[in-house]
Design an enzyme around this catalytic site. Structure first.
Site, PDB file in Angstrom:
ATOM      1  CB  CYS A 193     -15.972 122.487  61.355  1.00 58.25           C
ATOM      2  SG  CYS A 193     -16.028 124.277  61.187  1.00 58.25           S
ATOM      3  CB  CYS A 201      -2.791 127.856  57.430  1.00 62.41           C
ATOM      4  SG  CYS A 201      -1.839 128.002  55.908  1.00 62.41           S
TER       5      CYS A 201
END
Lengths: 384, 82
Positions: free
Chosen positions: A342, A189
């Site tokens: 990222c 998540c």
């Protein structure tokens, strides 16, 4: 054993007492029940809140983390005033305020093969509110070995799954998923995002199932998997079967004691979002800053999704989302040195794996991702 | 030939970019063979086929199950968030 309810308790639980399915005897049963909640995050929050409100006599909470403001979009047991506190302590404060009658045991430690049996054995049932595969397999195996029901819930973005795994009466988690997914395939998540309300929906379903199992009423989700999608607003049910070849609950089971679950899944169970490509590949934000000052033409590859660039971006970086790296690597020059990043470092680690197997060698992974860059180098960027 | 419907969920839906798909498969194809076929037809689902939960007409299907005529096959990936 506590045999009776006080006048205050009768008033507190009167809406339960009015229903014959619960009634006075059922409420006393709940008062004498104990539940262990693994994880006090998105799922653990609603589960613990509703079980405390329902009058479960003893609730155990296992977590090792600290409340962070990025938790509050969904982890409603915590609050702004408890940011920075231990999650188990923050949760206990809220539960004791909600219901001072109950006992809340807290375990500020990761749930591991070393402590899992000891922690679980004194509880009637276990709630799986964990956020990673190793701990899910561990929770399952502990419940099978101890013969306890495992109230399972799992979420991602807009999708949720709920079931009751009770190996004596039906299949277990391993019957459904004998093999864990390849490392890095299923985003967490923290990388993929999650609708804040989703764990509320799934967690309240888990709490409902826990209450039914403890009271012995209704039809628990044993042998059934509920699949929820919030965007379509669909609830699908799948009929499950016990797997005759199940390695933990089948007739020829070969897993008789707890194993090394991180090795089994090939990923760490704790701080699973901080995975890196390995120390050899890592470059810190500070080192990257120094490198860029020496070599401003150093190639930066941002493997996040395009919509994340709106939140924070490093100027001059080329964006190829992780899912497209394999198809678009022709756009990259393997002779040039390149730093991949990222949000936190795990998607870039995966991108480096993909590129490395295609022959790219001159790569570095920005440790901690753009969040580390924001913290250490460019405070004008937000953390997310 | 056997005309079947595939339903995709969660991360598999995101990877393949559609909710469902109808296709013709040889009769007597097993779930394991279907997984292999999907991995070939959709290379970015190949890895997902190793750990996917597959149902035939809303019932869990093991690898060796033979796909019945006009079956509805659903593919659910494991998710781990909490």
């Amino acid at each position: 054993m506590i045999e009776e309810l006080s006048h205050d308790q009768i008033l507190r639980y009167s809406r339960h007492l009015l229903m014959p399915e619960v009634g006075l005897q059922g409420q006393i049963k709940l008062k004498n029940s104990s539940v262990l909640v693994i994880g006090t995050g998105g799922l653990g929050s609603p589960v613990a809140l509703y079980l405390a409100a329902a009058g479960i006599g003893r609730i155990g909470l296992v977590d090792y983390d600290i409340v962070d403001s990025s938790n509050l979009q969904r982890q409603v047991i915590h609050g702004t005033s408890t940011v920075g506190k231990l999650k188990v302590e923050s949760a206990r404060e809220r539960l004791q305020d909600l219901n001072p009658d109950i006992q809340v045991d807290i375990y500020n430690e990761p749930y591991t093969s070393e402590n899992a049996m000891r922690l679980a054995k004194d509880y009637d049932l276990i709630i799986d509110g964990t956020d990673n595969f190793p701990t899910r397999y561990l929770t399952n195996d502990v419940c099978v070995m101890l013969g306890k029901p495992n109230i399972y819930g799992s979420i991602f973005r807009f999708d949720g799954q709920v079931s009751v795994f009770h190996a004596e009466k039906g299949p277990c988690y391993r019957c459904l998923f004998p093999e864990p997914p390849p490392p890095g395939l299923v985003p967490s998540c923290a990388e993929g995002g999650v609708l804040g309300i989703l764990p509320g929906t799934i967690g309240t379903l888990q709490a409902t199932e826990a209450l039914k199992v403890l009271l012995g009423i209704g039809e628990p989700l044993i042998g059934k998997l509920l699949l929820y999608n919030a965007l379509d607003m669909t609830f699908d049910f799948v009929k499950l079967k016990k797997n005759p070849n199940c390695r933990v609950c089948g007739p020829n089971a070969d897993i008789k004691e707890l194993i090394d679950y991180e090795e089994f899944c090939g990923v760490p169970g704790h701080h699973a979002d901080d995975t890196s490509a390995g120390a050899d590949w890592d470059i810190t934000a500070q080192d990257l800053k120094a490198r860029l000052e020496r070599d401003p033409k150093l190639i930066l590859l941002d493997v996040r999704e395009p919509h994340e660039l709106e939140i924070a971006a490093i100027q001059g970086a080329k964006n190829i989302p992780l899912g497209e790296v394999a198809q678009r690597m022709a756009e990259l020059d393997s002779a040039e040195e390149m730093v991949v990043f990222c949000k936190r470092g795990s998607r870039s680690a995966r991108a480096i794996e993909i590129l490395s197997s295609a022959g790219f060698k001159k790569m570095k992974n920005l440790k901690g991702g753009i969040n580390a860059w924001a913290e250490e180098v460019d405070p004008s960027l937000p953390l997310y | 030939m056997n005309h079947i419907k595939l339903l995709f969920f969660a991360t598999i839906r995101d990877r393949v970019g559609m909710k469902s798909l109808e296709l013709d498969i040889p009769t007597d194809l097993t779930i394991l063979q279907l997984k292999e076929k999907i991995g070939v037809d959709y290379p970015n689902l190949k890895e997902s086929m190793k750990s996917v939960l597959i149902t035939i007409n809303r019932e869990y299907a093991f690898d060796e199950a033979v796909i019945p005529l006009n079956a509805e096959i659903a593919l659910f990936p494991p998710v781990s968030g909490g």
